[in-house]
Design a protein around this motif. Structure first.
Motif, PDB file in Angstrom:
ATOM      1  N   LEU A  10       0.355  -2.445   2.943  1.00 39.33           N
ATOM      2  CA  LEU A  10       1.411  -1.926   3.798  1.00 39.33           C
ATOM      3  C   LEU A  10       1.101  -2.246   5.254  1.00 39.33           C
ATOM      4  O   LEU A  10      -0.018  -2.046   5.710  1.00 39.33           O
ATOM      5  N   PRO A  11       2.063  -2.728   6.008  1.00 36.08           N
ATOM      6  CA  PRO A  11       1.787  -3.163   7.376  1.00 36.08           C
ATOM      7  C   PRO A  11       1.654  -2.029   8.390  1.00 36.08           C
ATOM      8  O   PRO A  11       1.232  -2.282   9.493  1.00 36.08           O
ATOM      9  N   PHE A  12       1.981  -0.813   8.032  1.00 39.93           N
ATOM     10  CA  PHE A  12       2.014   0.262   9.014  1.00 39.93           C
ATOM     11  C   PHE A  12       0.848   1.231   8.891  1.00 39.93           C
ATOM     12  O   PHE A  12       0.982   2.410   9.184  1.00 39.93           O
ATOM     13  N   THR A  13      -0.290   0.780   8.423  1.00 35.15           N
ATOM     14  CA  THR A  13      -1.469   1.623   8.375  1.00 35.15           C
ATOM     15  C   THR A  13      -2.635   0.861   8.973  1.00 35.15           C
ATOM     16  O   THR A  13      -2.663  -0.359   8.878  1.00 35.15           O
ATOM     17  N   PRO A  14      -3.575   1.514   9.609  1.00 35.50           N
ATOM     18  CA  PRO A  14      -3.638   2.936   9.883  1.00 35.50           C
ATOM     19  C   PRO A  14      -2.690   3.328  11.013  1.00 35.50           C
ATOM     20  O   PRO A  14      -2.268   2.477  11.776  1.00 35.50           O
ATOM     21  N   THR A  15      -2.408   4.600  11.102  1.00 37.56           N
ATOM     22  CA  THR A  15      -1.493   5.089  12.132  1.00 37.56           C
ATOM     23  C   THR A  15      -2.236   5.710  13.309  1.00 37.56           C
ATOM     24  O   THR A  15      -1.621   6.349  14.150  1.00 37.56           O
ATOM     25  N   VAL A  16      -3.546   5.547  13.356  1.00 32.65           N
ATOM     26  CA  VAL A  16      -4.369   6.095  14.439  1.00 32.65           C
ATOM     27  C   VAL A  16      -5.272   5.011  14.996  1.00 32.65           C
ATOM     28  O   VAL A  16      -5.599   4.047  14.319  1.00 32.65           O
ATOM     29  N   ASP A  17      -5.690   5.206  16.262  1.00 27.19           N
ATOM     30  CA  ASP A  17      -6.680   4.300  16.833  1.00 27.19           C
ATOM     31  C   ASP A  17      -8.076   4.893  16.626  1.00 27.19           C
ATOM     32  O   ASP A  17      -8.228   5.927  15.960  1.00 27.19           O
ATOM     33  N   ALA A  18      -9.085   4.274  17.188  1.00 30.35           N
ATOM     34  CA  ALA A  18     -10.469   4.712  16.990  1.00 30.35           C
ATOM     35  C   ALA A  18     -10.713   6.117  17.529  1.00 30.35           C
ATOM     36  O   ALA A  18     -11.569   6.851  17.021  1.00 30.35           O
ATOM     37  N   THR A  23      -0.724   5.921  16.845  1.00 24.51           N
ATOM     38  CA  THR A  23      -0.355   4.583  17.315  1.00 24.51           C
ATOM     39  C   THR A  23       0.952   4.107  16.689  1.00 24.51           C
ATOM     40  O   THR A  23       1.902   3.835  17.379  1.00 24.51           O
ATOM     41  N   THR A  24       1.013   4.043  15.372  1.00 23.35           N
ATOM     42  CA  THR A  24       2.116   3.410  14.657  1.00 23.35           C
ATOM     43  C   THR A  24       2.742   4.386  13.667  1.00 23.35           C
ATOM     44  O   THR A  24       2.023   5.079  12.950  1.00 23.35           O
ATOM     45  N   CYS A  25       4.055   4.416  13.602  1.00 23.78           N
ATOM     46  CA  CYS A  25       4.754   5.267  12.643  1.00 23.78           C
ATOM     47  C   CYS A  25       4.495   4.774  11.224  1.00 23.78           C
ATOM     48  O   CYS A  25       4.636   3.589  10.931  1.00 23.78           O
ATOM     49  N   PHE A  26       4.126   5.673  10.341  1.00 15.75           N
ATOM     50  CA  PHE A  26       3.840   5.342   8.950  1.00 15.75           C
ATOM     51  C   PHE A  26       5.067   4.802   8.232  1.00 15.75           C
ATOM     52  O   PHE A  26       4.953   3.955   7.357  1.00 15.75           O
ATOM     53  N   CYS A  27       6.248   5.262   8.606  1.00 15.31           N
ATOM     54  CA  CYS A  27       7.473   4.881   7.900  1.00 15.31           C
ATOM     55  C   CYS A  27       8.126   3.622   8.442  1.00 15.31           C
ATOM     56  O   CYS A  27       8.519   2.756   7.669  1.00 15.31           O
ATOM     57  N   CYS A  28       8.237   3.500   9.773  1.00 18.28           N
ATOM     58  CA  CYS A  28       9.012   2.386  10.318  1.00 18.28           C
ATOM     59  C   CYS A  28       8.223   1.445  11.211  1.00 18.28           C
ATOM     60  O   CYS A  28       8.724   0.389  11.573  1.00 18.28           O
ATOM     61  N   GLY A  29       7.013   1.818  11.609  1.00 19.38           N
ATOM     62  CA  GLY A  29       6.192   0.940  12.423  1.00 19.38           C
ATOM     63  C   GLY A  29       6.411   1.063  13.922  1.00 19.38           C
ATOM     64  O   GLY A  29       5.773   0.357  14.686  1.00 19.38           O
TER      65      GLY A  29
END
Length: 124
Positions: A10-18, A23-29
């Motif tokens: 899936l292109p939208f994971t991870p949704t957090v930075d270090a 950072t990125t929405c899990f559903c739409c990016g």
């Protein structure tokens, strides 16, 4: 579709930075805010403001549907073709800004083409 080494399907994971910030929405990016939908340890699966509004529907969805998977596969194929046509370089840092945008354009158009093709055979 073949999973790339070290990359999630899936292109939208991870949704957090270090640092653990969204950072990125899990559903739409899109750009996420601090509201996640994961009840398990690990990635909080943060959402953007638009997806937060539809949280009740998104909590029921855990994977891409068959049409989205076809579109994703078509996007991967389009990117593969674009990379092959442009010297086979796969490291994004080696591309200039225009080439990076053209790569994303190939993915975007490939997904759209794949989705249209899949929807031609849809029962609705």
């Amino acid at each position: 579709m073949t999973k790339l080494p070290g990359k999630p399907i899936l292109p939208f994971t991870p949704t957090v930075d270090a640092a653990g910030d969204p950072t990125t929405c899990f559903c739409c990016g899109m750009r996420a805010v601090a509201l996640g939908v994961n009840h398990q340890k690990g990635d909080p699966q943060y959402l953007c403001r638009r997806c937060v509004v539809a949280i009740d529907d998104y909590k029921k969805i855990r994977r891409l549907d068959e049409f989205e998977l076809v579109a994703l596969d078509a996007g991967v194929d389009a990117v593969g073709e674009w990379i092959a046509e442009n010297g086979g370089v796969t490291e994004l840092a080696h591309f200039d800004e225009l080439a990076q945008r053209m790569l994303v354009k190939a993915a975007w158009e490939g997904c759209a083409r794949g989705l249209r093709e899949a929807l031609r055979d849809a029962p609705f």
